[in-house]
Scaffold this motif. Structure first.
Motif, mmCIF file in Angstrom:
data_model
loop_
_atom_site.group_PDB
_atom_site.id
_atom_site.type_symbol
_atom_site.label_atom_id
_atom_site.label_comp_id
_atom_site.label_asym_id
_atom_site.label_seq_id
_atom_site.Cartn_x
_atom_site.Cartn_y
_atom_site.Cartn_z
ATOM 1 N N ALA A 102 51.976 35.344 21.414
ATOM 2 C CA ALA A 102 53.357 35.280 20.920
ATOM 3 C C ALA A 102 53.472 35.930 19.548
ATOM 4 N N MET A 103 52.485 35.693 18.690
ATOM 5 C CA MET A 103 52.500 36.298 17.357
ATOM 6 C C MET A 103 52.385 37.812 17.437
ATOM 7 N N ALA A 104 51.667 38.297 18.452
ATOM 8 C CA ALA A 104 51.516 39.742 18.638
ATOM 9 C C ALA A 104 52.666 40.346 19.436
ATOM 10 N N GLY A 105 53.583 39.479 19.903
ATOM 11 C CA GLY A 105 54.712 39.981 20.673
ATOM 12 C C GLY A 105 54.342 40.426 22.071
ATOM 13 N N VAL A 106 53.290 39.849 22.637
ATOM 14 C CA VAL A 106 52.812 40.227 23.975
ATOM 15 C C VAL A 106 53.014 39.047 24.921
ATOM 16 N N SER A 107 53.611 39.304 26.063
ATOM 17 C CA SER A 107 53.808 38.240 27.041
ATOM 18 C C SER A 107 52.491 37.940 27.756
ATOM 19 N N PHE A 108 52.400 36.733 28.322
ATOM 20 C CA PHE A 108 51.189 36.339 29.043
ATOM 21 C C PHE A 108 50.973 37.244 30.252
ATOM 22 N N GLU A 109 52.070 37.647 30.915
ATOM 23 C CA GLU A 109 51.975 38.527 32.081
ATOM 24 C C GLU A 109 51.419 39.900 31.675
ATOM 25 N N THR A 110 51.890 40.412 30.521
ATOM 26 C CA THR A 110 51.391 41.701 30.038
ATOM 27 C C THR A 110 49.911 41.610 29.704
ATOM 28 N N TYR A 111 49.523 40.494 29.106
ATOM 29 C CA TYR A 111 48.111 40.273 28.773
ATOM 30 C C TYR A 111 47.249 40.301 30.036
ATOM 31 N N LEU A 112 47.709 39.619 31.094
ATOM 32 C CA LEU A 112 46.948 39.607 32.351
ATOM 33 C C LEU A 112 46.851 41.009 32.938
ATOM 34 N N ASP A 113 47.938 41.774 32.845
ATOM 35 C CA ASP A 113 47.918 43.149 33.351
ATOM 36 C C ASP A 113 46.903 43.992 32.576
ATOM 37 N N ASP A 114 46.884 43.831 31.245
ATOM 38 C CA ASP A 114 45.940 44.602 30.423
ATOM 39 C C ASP A 114 44.497 44.229 30.748
ATOM 40 N N GLU A 115 44.277 42.945 31.030
ATOM 41 C CA GLU A 115 42.923 42.477 31.341
ATOM 42 C C GLU A 115 42.574 42.670 32.820
ATOM 43 N N GLU A 116 43.563 43.120 33.598
ATOM 44 C CA GLU A 116 43.384 43.308 35.046
ATOM 45 C C GLU A 116 42.896 42.022 35.701
ATOM 46 N N GLN A 117 43.602 40.921 35.372
ATOM 47 C CA GLN A 117 43.254 39.604 35.910
ATOM 48 C C GLN A 117 44.469 38.968 36.576
ATOM 49 N N THR A 118 44.191 38.134 37.571
ATOM 50 C CA THR A 118 45.233 37.279 38.123
ATOM 51 C C THR A 118 45.231 35.969 37.323
ATOM 52 N N VAL A 119 46.247 35.147 37.535
ATOM 53 C CA VAL A 119 46.301 33.852 36.854
ATOM 54 C C VAL A 119 45.094 33.005 37.242
ATOM 55 N N ASP A 120 44.736 33.011 38.528
ATOM 56 C CA ASP A 120 43.590 32.214 38.989
ATOM 57 C C ASP A 120 42.295 32.686 38.334
ATOM 58 N N GLU A 121 42.119 34.004 38.225
ATOM 59 C CA GLU A 121 40.911 34.551 37.602
ATOM 60 C C GLU A 121 40.856 34.175 36.119
ATOM 61 N N PHE A 122 42.014 34.231 35.454
ATOM 62 C CA PHE A 122 42.070 33.846 34.042
ATOM 63 C C PHE A 122 41.683 32.382 33.875
ATOM 64 N N GLU A 123 42.265 31.505 34.711
ATOM 65 C CA GLU A 123 41.982 30.076 34.615
ATOM 66 C C GLU A 123 40.506 29.781 34.885
ATOM 67 N N ALA A 124 39.933 30.464 35.874
ATOM 68 C CA ALA A 124 38.524 30.237 36.207
ATOM 69 C C ALA A 124 37.611 30.685 35.070
ATOM 70 N N GLU A 125 37.919 31.837 34.483
ATOM 71 C CA GLU A 125 37.097 32.340 33.378
ATOM 72 C C GLU A 125 37.220 31.428 32.160
ATOM 73 N N LEU A 126 38.456 30.958 31.893
ATOM 74 C CA LEU A 126 38.668 30.067 30.758
ATOM 75 C C LEU A 126 37.883 28.766 30.932
ATOM 76 N N GLU A 127 37.916 28.200 32.139
ATOM 77 C CA GLU A 127 37.190 26.962 32.385
ATOM 78 C C GLU A 127 35.687 27.162 32.209
ATOM 79 N N LYS A 128 35.166 28.306 32.693
ATOM 80 C CA LYS A 128 33.730 28.565 32.542
ATOM 81 C C LYS A 128 33.353 28.671 31.061
ATOM 82 N N ARG A 129 34.192 29.388 30.286
ATOM 83 C CA ARG A 129 33.904 29.526 28.860
ATOM 84 C C ARG A 129 33.906 28.161 28.169
#
Length: 326
Positions: free
Chosen positions: A196-223
């Motif tokens: 939000a501070m960078a003015g980037v939406s969560f959807e845009t972030y996922l697109d840049d990272e080439e991740q789906t929501v499920d992939e993001f959640e799984a990676e976050l949980e592992k970390r």
């Protein structure tokens, strides 16, 4: 444990990059009467509109801009290249901040002036002006040593991460699920705040990272799970080895954290004291000592097979004669 890190090779390109950066610090600029080209230094005006109506908070005049840095708006470089001073062009892009972040807007850019950068010659005069050395050869040798020390620190950081990964991978630790859930929520909130501070939406972030929501959640949980296991392990090493901490170590750590945050050191320290973050700082120092002891106990080699003596590596990338200096 044995881990392998990248070689600390210093190429001519590495040194030339440092020389160019030094040249740019002493560069001069001259105004030119020609079309904008890559690498030029401009003064520009920007005006954004949507559906024909100007956006008040997206107007700017007299802004410095370097063509090719791509640090402001997507499409800006392509718009200004080929323009001359006084000429304008309108292009479609997306704002990175404000209420319209992520939405298409029409931006008109006007070039006020075009300047060309002149780098100083790499000669004895430049070496004497830009450094304490009398010749380019001496300056190049010093830069080579500086880059080498930086590469050694990169090796140390890589070894630290690899050793910790090895430890976490070997340990099957049952974690309190409430703690895991809370930590995942905290980290998710931190990421969203940073976006939000960078003015980037969560959807845009996922697109840049080439991740789906499920992939993001799984990676976050592992970390999160790996991080918690690592904390438990390091805390146990602290207890077993009876590591301690003195006031100077804590003060130095807090000052480093203040510098990393970019905040005023006094304000940062006041915030820590008011919100009782001192125990957290103490834990960070002690866990750092524990991790350092584990890394020093591992066999660290580079890809060429050379064993690296991290136990005697100083903070500036040089090697000490004994443990007390390192």
């Amino acid at each position: 444990m044995e881990v392998t890190v990248e070689d600390a090779e210093v190429s001519d390109d590495d040194v030339n990059e440092q020389l160019t950066a030094l040249q740019e610090r002493f560069a001069t600029f001259s105004e030119v009467d020609r079309a904008v080209a890559d690498g030029d230094f401009l003064t520009i005006d920007l005006s954004a509109a949507q559906n024909g109506e100007q956006i008040p908070e997206a107007q700017a005049a007299g802004m410095p801009y370097t063509v090719g840095k791509a640090t402001m708006l997507d499409g800006l470089d392509e718009a200004v290249i080929g323009l001359k001073a006084g000429e304008s062009k309108t292009f479609t892009t997306q704002l990175v901040g404000g209420d319209l972040a992520g939405q298409d807007v029409e931006v008109t850019v006007t070039v006020q002036d075009v300047k060309e950068q002149q780098l100083p010659e790499l000669d004895e005069e430049f070496a004497q002006t830009a450094s304490e050395f009398d010749s380019i050869d001496e300056l190049r040798a010093d830069l080579t040593e500086r880059v080498t020390r930086g590469k050694r620190m990169q090796q140390a950081n890589e070894a630290r991460d690899l050793v910790l990964d090895e430890i976490v991978a070997k340990i099957d630790a049952p974690l309190p699920e409430t703690l895991v859930t809370e930590e995942i929520a905290n980290r998710r909130q931190q990421i969203e705040q940073q976006l939000a501070m960078a003015g980037v939406s969560f959807e845009t972030y996922l697109d840049d990272e080439e991740q789906t929501v499920d992939e993001f959640e799984a990676e976050l949980e592992k970390r999160v799970r790996d991080s918690l296991v690592a904390q438990f392990v390091l805390d146990q090493v602290v207890a077993t080895e009876e590591f301690g901490i003195d006031d100077s170590e804590l003060s130095q750590h807090i000052m480093r954290r203040a510098q990393q945050s970019g905040e005023d050191p006094n304000s940062y320290i006041q915030h820590i004291m008011e919100h009782n973050h001192v125990p957290e700082m103490v834990s960070e120092v002690l866990r750092g000592k524990a991790l350092a002891s584990l890394v020093e106990g591992a066999k660290v080699s580079d890809k060429s097979g050379n064993v690296i003596d991290l136990a005697n590596l100083r903070a500036d990338g040089t090697f000490g004669e004994d443990d007390a200096e390192a």
